[in-house]
Design a protein around this motif. Structure first.
Motif, mmCIF file in Angstrom:
data_model
loop_
_atom_site.group_PDB
_atom_site.id
_atom_site.type_symbol
_atom_site.label_atom_id
_atom_site.label_comp_id
_atom_site.label_asym_id
_atom_site.label_seq_id
_atom_site.Cartn_x
_atom_site.Cartn_y
_atom_site.Cartn_z
ATOM 1 N N LYS A 82 78.632 -56.535 -23.317
ATOM 2 C CA LYS A 82 79.480 -56.005 -22.245
ATOM 3 C C LYS A 82 79.165 -56.708 -20.934
ATOM 4 O O LYS A 82 78.138 -57.368 -20.776
ATOM 5 N N GLY A 83 80.111 -56.569 -19.970
ATOM 6 C CA GLY A 83 79.903 -57.106 -18.629
ATOM 7 C C GLY A 83 80.364 -58.536 -18.444
ATOM 8 O O GLY A 83 79.940 -59.186 -17.488
ATOM 9 N N ILE B 214 87.971 -55.605 -24.859
ATOM 10 C CA ILE B 214 88.503 -54.487 -24.084
ATOM 11 C C ILE B 214 88.110 -54.670 -22.623
ATOM 12 O O ILE B 214 86.933 -54.878 -22.306
ATOM 13 N N GLN B 215 89.111 -54.602 -21.729
ATOM 14 C CA GLN B 215 88.842 -54.694 -20.292
ATOM 15 C C GLN B 215 88.854 -53.282 -19.712
ATOM 16 O O GLN B 215 89.852 -52.572 -19.783
ATOM 17 N N TYR B 216 87.730 -52.893 -19.117
ATOM 18 C CA TYR B 216 87.614 -51.545 -18.586
ATOM 19 C C TYR B 216 88.035 -51.490 -17.121
ATOM 20 O O TYR B 216 88.418 -52.491 -16.525
ATOM 21 N N TYR C 205 84.364 -55.904 -22.541
ATOM 22 C CA TYR C 205 83.449 -55.522 -23.617
ATOM 23 C C TYR C 205 83.963 -56.183 -24.885
ATOM 24 O O TYR C 205 85.163 -56.199 -25.160
ATOM 25 N N VAL C 206 83.051 -56.773 -25.676
ATOM 26 C CA VAL C 206 83.440 -57.457 -26.897
ATOM 27 C C VAL C 206 82.763 -56.795 -28.086
ATOM 28 O O VAL C 206 81.592 -56.382 -28.004
ATOM 29 N N TYR D 70 81.321 -48.709 -27.735
ATOM 30 C CA TYR D 70 81.101 -48.522 -26.299
ATOM 31 C C TYR D 70 82.440 -48.504 -25.585
ATOM 32 O O TYR D 70 83.309 -49.336 -25.897
ATOM 33 N N PRO D 71 82.646 -47.581 -24.641
ATOM 34 C CA PRO D 71 81.790 -46.422 -24.384
ATOM 35 C C PRO D 71 81.957 -45.395 -25.488
ATOM 36 O O PRO D 71 82.941 -45.408 -26.224
ATOM 37 N N ALA D 72 80.996 -44.497 -25.592
ATOM 38 C CA ALA D 72 80.939 -43.557 -26.707
ATOM 39 C C ALA D 72 81.319 -42.150 -26.261
ATOM 40 O O ALA D 72 81.339 -41.834 -25.064
#
Length: 505
Positions: A167-168, A193-195, A201-202, A288-290
């Motif tokens: 992530k990040g 996924i782009q938060y 996050y991959v 993630y996220p959970a």
């Protein structure tokens, strides 16, 4: 030479030169910017510079930095002072003008604490009087995220599933799987996924046979920086993990819970094993996220989905026996779906999946008459608060289904459904129907009956008509009496009122 009265050649020449002196001469300066994009890492500062050519002071000029609209600038510096009234909210307190070099026409904007949202095109506009020039600059924001972490599911028959997570990252990174020789392996799935913070996050999955490879690497590459991070896993070593021989047991049947009630999700290890040194994670589609993360005897809040914060608690922490129960307060329709419960230790995990079905039993249906004409009656049955979409049926007095004239399902702001269905009744002397609405997951339904006799209906309308005529006659009589006797307070009744009541003679 001919002289005209009041006019002389010398005066005309003087006026001509005066006009030339007052006319604005075109400026010959321009604004240039860097020829290449400016790279800036997340969390660092970025300097955006534009330059006047030929060099001249920009101290008393209007300098505006903007992205899409000059009227909402990133920053404005006019006549030596900062102008912040129209500034974009996300840049307040984060930008400043570097005044070194401004006497030579060098204007520099400093953006502090670069964020993914800062990525893109900027414009530098410089204005003196009515003359304006501008240039564009490209800011490329980039960032290296966490190193990849490889999770291995305990072998199922002869197949092993590996999951690589990180992530990040920004921008969207590239993900590779490689064997020990550097040959690329084909991933089974890949999710990027782009938060809300703009970072990526991959989660990439690889499935291999347990006797085909020994060491596998996961690599994540930033295409702008041309830098990567990698991790390697030794599969034979993971076979020695205690979870390799265990199973995770979850609910065997879908869990039904009504909107507003509490949800309880229980998972346990079989055979019974102490899980105090393990991580237990309840998730939906991704790790993630959970929904909830339990590690080292504590709740890990920073990895929890925002919509579950403040709504979750462990109500049965029997981790020394390998059993835990998560409670989710106040079930909503967004909680509906599939969940997975994972126990993990030293990169090896076991999981169980189960379905949660959130149900809403709506209000009792109401039947109303929309219109009556030409011998037709349209009955409308409506109800709200259902989830998922309910089943709606019209039935006659013998229980036979009657086809609906129309049916509309509308999803409200909380995800609950409002249903409206209509039935058109024509050429019938007796109307006796039932509207039934049922939830597909519950053995429950709500209904409303409607019964109306056409002859009784006609008789009722006749009564109403007679009452209206009697009321009109009574009102006319009262008016006539008031004209003859005058008003109660000895004020005469207006003549126009009496004329209307009595008729003009």
């Amino acid at each position: 030479m001919v002289d005209f009265p009041g006019y002389s050649l010398s005066g005309a020449v003087a006026s001509f030169f005066l006009v030339l002196l007052t006319m604005r001469q075109p400026e010959n300066w321009r604004v240039i910017g860097p020829t290449h994009p400016i790279l800036a890492r997340i969390g660092e500062d970025a300097l955006l510079t534009c330059q006047l050519l030929p060099k001249r002071t920009a101290m008393h000029m209007k300098v505006t930095w903007y992205r899409s609209e000059p009227s909402t600038p990133v920053f404005a510096h006019w006549d030596g002072a900062d102008v912040t009234e129209m500034q974009m909210e996300e840049y307040r307190g984060r930008v400043e003008v570097i005044k070194d070099g401004i006497l030579e026409g060098k204007v520099t904007l400093k953006i502090n604490n670069i964020q993914p949202s800062d990525n893109g095109e900027y414009w530098c506009c410089i204005q003196e009087n009515n003359y304006c020039q501008e240039t564009s600059l490209q800011l490329k924001v980039t960032g290296l995220g966490s190193a990849p972490y490889i999770h291995m599911e305990a072998p199922v028959e002869s197949r092993i599933q590996l999951v690589c997570t990180a992530k990040g990252w920004f921008p969207e990174p590239q993900v590779y799987w490689e064997d020990i020789t550097g040959e690329k392996l084909l991933a089974a799935s890949e999710h990027l996924i782009q938060y809300e913070n703009g970072l990526f996050y991959v989660e990439a999955t690889l499935v291999v046979r347990n006797d085909s490879v020994e060491n596998v690497s996961c690599l994540i590459h930033n295409p702008i920086l041309n830098e990567k991070k990698s991790s390697v896993i030794s599969i034979p070593e993971k076979f020695q993990n205690e979870l390799a021989s265990l199973k995770v047991i979850g609910p065997s049947q879908p869990i039904l819970v009504r909107v507003g009630e509490d949800i309880q999700l229980t998972c346990y290890l079989s055979p019974e094993t102490n899980a105090q040194s393990m991580e237990v994670r309840w998730i939906q589609s991704h790790r993630y996220p959970a929904v909830y993360v339990y590690a080292d005897g504590e709740h890990v809040t920073e990895e929890q989905m925002s919509e579950y914060r403040g709504r979750t608690v462990l109500v049965n922490d029997a981790s020394e026996e390998g059993r835990l129960t998560l409670q989710i307060h106040n079930a909503t329709v967004s909680d509906d779906g599939q969940y997975r419960c994972l126990f993990e230790k030293d990169g090896v995990y076991q999981e169980a999946s189960f379905d949660l079905k959130v149900v809403g039993l709506g209000s009792s249906p109401q039947i109303t008459i929309k219109e009556q004409k030409d011998g037709e009656i349209e009955l409308i049955c409506s109800s709200e608060g259902w989830f998922p979409e309910p089943h709606v049926k019209w039935k006659d007095m013998e229980g036979k289904i009657i086809p609906a004239f129309s049916e509309v399902m509308t999803e409200g702001s909380h995800g609950l459904f409002h249903v409206e269905t209509s039935l058109l009744v024509t050429n019938s002397s007796i109307v006796n129907v039932t509207c039934t609405i049922s939830n597909p997951h519950l053995d429950e339904e709500k209904m409303a009956n409607f019964s109306l006799s056409e002859p009784m209906m006609n008789f009722s309308w006749k009564i109403v008509l007679i009452l209206v005529l009697l009321l009109a006659a009574l009102v006319g009589l009262v008016k006539r009496k008031s004209c003859e006797k005058g008003s109660p307070d000895n004020f005469p009744t207006p003549r126009r009122f009496c004329n209307i009541s009595k008729g003009k003679k």
